[in-house]
Design a protein around this motif. Sequence first.
Motif, PDB file in Angstrom:
ATOM      1  N   PHE A 112      38.356  53.857  62.078  1.00  0.00           N
ATOM      2  CA  PHE A 112      39.721  53.398  62.288  1.00  0.00           C
ATOM      3  C   PHE A 112      40.572  53.659  61.045  1.00  0.00           C
ATOM      4  CE2 PHE A 112      42.820  50.027  61.539  1.00  0.00           C
ATOM      5  CZ  PHE A 112      43.605  50.091  62.678  1.00  0.00           C
ATOM      6  N   CYS A 113      40.014  53.387  59.879  1.00  0.00           N
ATOM      7  CA  CYS A 113      40.756  53.608  58.630  1.00  0.00           C
ATOM      8  C   CYS A 113      41.096  55.079  58.437  1.00  0.00           C
ATOM      9  CB  CYS A 113      39.956  53.089  57.443  1.00  0.00           C
ATOM     10  SG  CYS A 113      39.759  51.291  57.408  1.00  0.00           S
ATOM     11  N   LEU A 114      40.197  55.976  58.838  1.00  0.00           N
ATOM     12  CA  LEU A 114      40.488  57.399  58.723  1.00  0.00           C
ATOM     13  C   LEU A 114      41.710  57.785  59.558  1.00  0.00           C
ATOM     14  CD1 LEU A 114      37.001  59.192  58.824  1.00  0.00           C
ATOM     15  CD2 LEU A 114      38.445  58.757  56.850  1.00  0.00           C
ATOM     16  N   PRO A 124      38.339  53.419  48.731  1.00  0.00           N
ATOM     17  CA  PRO A 124      39.731  53.813  48.492  1.00  0.00           C
ATOM     18  C   PRO A 124      40.171  54.878  49.489  1.00  0.00           C
ATOM     19  CG  PRO A 124      38.425  53.859  46.462  1.00  0.00           C
ATOM     20  CD  PRO A 124      37.474  53.734  47.586  1.00  0.00           C
ATOM     21  N   ALA A 125      41.467  54.938  49.732  1.00  0.00           N
ATOM     22  CA  ALA A 125      42.018  55.949  50.631  1.00  0.00           C
ATOM     23  C   ALA A 125      41.841  57.323  49.995  1.00  0.00           C
ATOM     24  CB  ALA A 125      43.489  55.666  50.892  1.00  0.00           C
ATOM     25  N   GLY A 126      41.264  58.254  50.756  1.00  0.00           N
ATOM     26  CA  GLY A 126      41.022  59.597  50.263  1.00  0.00           C
ATOM     27  C   GLY A 126      39.574  59.870  49.935  1.00  0.00           C
ATOM     28  N   TRP A 127      38.757  58.835  49.819  1.00  0.00           N
ATOM     29  CA  TRP A 127      37.345  59.028  49.475  1.00  0.00           C
ATOM     30  C   TRP A 127      36.490  59.322  50.702  1.00  0.00           C
ATOM     31  CZ3 TRP A 127      32.846  56.483  50.914  1.00  0.00           C
ATOM     32  CH2 TRP A 127      31.706  56.778  50.160  1.00  0.00           C
ATOM     33  N   ASP A 128      36.776  58.696  51.811  1.00  0.00           N
ATOM     34  CA  ASP A 128      35.891  58.705  52.968  1.00  0.00           C
ATOM     35  C   ASP A 128      36.118  59.941  53.829  1.00  0.00           C
ATOM     36  OD1 ASP A 128      33.810  57.680  54.353  1.00  0.00           O
ATOM     37  OD2 ASP A 128      34.891  55.975  55.218  1.00  0.00           O
ATOM     38  N   ASN A 129      35.111  60.250  54.624  1.00  0.00           N
ATOM     39  CA  ASN A 129      35.189  61.292  55.651  1.00  0.00           C
ATOM     40  C   ASN A 129      34.074  61.051  56.663  1.00  0.00           C
ATOM     41  OD1 ASN A 129      32.769  62.535  54.532  1.00  0.00           O
ATOM     42  ND2 ASN A 129      34.097  63.421  52.957  1.00  0.00           N
ATOM     43  N   MET A 130      34.073  61.834  57.729  1.00  0.00           N
ATOM     44  CA  MET A 130      33.101  61.629  58.799  1.00  0.00           C
ATOM     45  C   MET A 130      31.673  61.929  58.332  1.00  0.00           C
ATOM     46  SD  MET A 130      34.590  60.385  61.415  1.00  0.00           S
ATOM     47  CE  MET A 130      33.205  60.545  62.532  1.00  0.00           C
ATOM     48  N   LYS A 131      31.523  62.831  57.396  1.00  0.00           N
ATOM     49  CA  LYS A 131      30.189  63.149  56.904  1.00  0.00           C
ATOM     50  C   LYS A 131      29.579  61.953  56.172  1.00  0.00           C
ATOM     51  CE  LYS A 131      27.650  66.569  54.184  1.00  0.00           C
ATOM     52  NZ  LYS A 131      27.743  67.795  53.349  1.00  0.00           N
ATOM     53  N   LYS A 132      30.390  61.260  55.380  1.00  0.00           N
ATOM     54  CA  LYS A 132      29.886  60.074  54.678  1.00  0.00           C
ATOM     55  C   LYS A 132      29.633  58.932  55.648  1.00  0.00           C
ATOM     56  CE  LYS A 132      32.235  61.278  50.362  1.00  0.00           C
ATOM     57  NZ  LYS A 132      33.293  60.928  49.393  1.00  0.00           N
ATOM     58  N   ILE A 133      30.453  58.840  56.678  1.00  0.00           N
ATOM     59  CA  ILE A 133      30.240  57.778  57.673  1.00  0.00           C
ATOM     60  C   ILE A 133      28.954  58.021  58.448  1.00  0.00           C
ATOM     61  CG2 ILE A 133      31.189  56.747  59.778  1.00  0.00           C
ATOM     62  CD1 ILE A 133      33.968  57.244  58.689  1.00  0.00           C
ATOM     63  N   SER A 134      28.609  59.281  58.665  1.00  0.00           N
ATOM     64  CA  SER A 134      27.418  59.601  59.465  1.00  0.00           C
ATOM     65  C   SER A 134      26.134  59.140  58.788  1.00  0.00           C
ATOM     66  CB  SER A 134      27.357  61.107  59.725  1.00  0.00           C
ATOM     67  OG  SER A 134      27.224  61.814  58.500  1.00  0.00           O
ATOM     68  N   ILE A 135      26.177  58.826  57.501  1.00  0.00           N
ATOM     69  CA  ILE A 135      24.989  58.299  56.832  1.00  0.00           C
ATOM     70  C   ILE A 135      24.561  56.977  57.468  1.00  0.00           C
ATOM     71  CG2 ILE A 135      24.091  57.470  54.614  1.00  0.00           C
ATOM     72  CD1 ILE A 135      25.976  59.395  53.228  1.00  0.00           C
ATOM     73  N   LEU A 136      25.532  56.201  57.956  1.00  0.00           N
ATOM     74  CA  LEU A 136      25.211  54.921  58.602  1.00  0.00           C
ATOM     75  C   LEU A 136      24.496  55.118  59.928  1.00  0.00           C
ATOM     76  CD1 LEU A 136      28.590  53.036  57.955  1.00  0.00           C
ATOM     77  CD2 LEU A 136      26.441  52.711  56.731  1.00  0.00           C
ATOM     78  N   TYR A 137      24.628  56.293  60.527  1.00  0.00           N
ATOM     79  CA  TYR A 137      24.014  56.513  61.835  1.00  0.00           C
ATOM     80  C   TYR A 137      22.488  56.459  61.766  1.00  0.00           C
ATOM     81  CZ  TYR A 137      28.658  58.337  63.028  1.00  0.00           C
ATOM     82  OH  TYR A 137      30.012  58.483  63.233  1.00  0.00           O
ATOM     83  N   GLU A 138      21.948  56.729  60.591  1.00  0.00           N
ATOM     84  CA  GLU A 138      20.491  56.758  60.453  1.00  0.00           C
ATOM     85  C   GLU A 138      19.868  55.395  60.704  1.00  0.00           C
ATOM     86  OE1 GLU A 138      19.756  58.244  56.593  1.00  0.00           O
ATOM     87  OE2 GLU A 138      20.694  60.216  56.954  1.00  0.00           O
TER      88      GLU A 138
END
Length: 486
Positions: free
Chosen positions: A255-257, A305-319
């Motif tokens: 949502f933040c993205l 912070p805004a600008g740090w995150d992306n979908m690749k970093k979020i996908s780490i939680l999928y594990e």
Amino acid sequence: MAATAIDVMSQSNGFQSKKKDLTDNKDNLWSSILAEVQNSGNNKLPSNKNVLVLGDNESGKTTLIAKLQGVEDPKKGSGLEFAYIDVRDDYRDDQTRLSVWVLDGDPGHANLLKYALNAERFPHTLVMLVAAMTTPWAILDQLQSWAALLGDHVDKLSLDNDTRQQCRQLNIKKWQDYTEPGDELDPGSPLRRTSRNLDDEAADSLPLPEGVLTRNLGLDIVVVITKTDYMSMLEKDYDYKDEQFDFMQQWIRRFCLQYGAALFYTSAKEDKNCDLLYKYLTHRIYSLPFRTPALVVEKDAVLIPAGWDNMKKISILYENLQSMKPNDYYRDVIVQPPTNRKCVARENEIQAEEEQAFLAKQQALLLGMKDPTRSPTTRNQASTGPIIQVASPNKKLEPKGSAAVSPGEGVLAHFFNSLLYKKTGSSPGAPGSPGSVGASPVKTDSLSAQDGVDKSAICNDAAAELDRLTRTKKISPPNLNSSSEC
């Protein structure tokens, strides 16, 4: 002579040029001083910056702002609250006040947004979307509903297209210009270590990562999840695991993205990330330094912070998602538990009776009550009318059951009471008519004053007793219209 004249003229011209150079240098000196003063004045912290706080009731908005203010006892208002936060820049020795507007959690107060966010304040406003961990099943719905309400309000503002596009482009530039903080750099240094090593034009031409700023409102947004200390209660009472918390986090980060927002997990109770949130707000609004990197290890103190995150970093939680999928519907996984409180049915309203009707009903109940101290014969008589006791000249006849009543007097009492309730009557002078007697009663062994005495036997004995009393002392009987059936 001619040469001498030329020399004199050249010397004169040289003197004038030197004088002119000194004058120019003097003017340049004043210009530089004025420019420096002007630049220092521009570096002062502006006083027209605003923060707009949106969120449901009981989401901790007022407590959070009080924590940022350093106030121990927050005062909760209604409608649209106004407060301010003192901001100080130690590097430039300057300070100002940051205006804070807190909207009531009822969406019906959305019409008050025009006072906090208008066309004039739009370029100078940062928005905080607040949700609480006490209701994790509602976090995503609350964020989406308040973001939609904010978007509707922004669309209605009388902003020209140039201003709107400039604010959107500024959001994109801030996202692309995010730099990893370097601890070795001086906080006040303008140098920054960038992760791209690209010039500004090349950076502006780069496309945004997947899912970033797909809903660009032109506003700087920070998402704050409050009351994260309640996560331990979720683990204890509702058996929440790290899997559920990771599922929630990946949805919130996605949502933040979409809105290009930063994310903070805070707890005013345990003072988690509140100071960092204050520093981040001053960084985004006043460009003050912020040197804290993203924090994603502790599940109750996330900082992105805004600008740090992306979908690749979020996908780490999928594990860590074993029993669920990342795209599962949020409410299907984070289910609202049934309330432990007993369902209290609303009682029907009882209409009060009219006062006189109520008193009449109570009087009827009192009259119908039976006295347990009376004998069965007396209780039966009490239902038809009052009991009249006939007294003799020597001693008053008392109701049956009293210890002072003799057997003869008891017989007479029953007899005269029975005469009062007969439907038919005899002549006044008939034997057995009631009257006053003067002799003492006769003791009768065959009859007693106990309950269960035969009615005919009582009548016969009463008649014999009256005949005896008449012979002993002749007294004219009273004229009563009553007789005996004996």
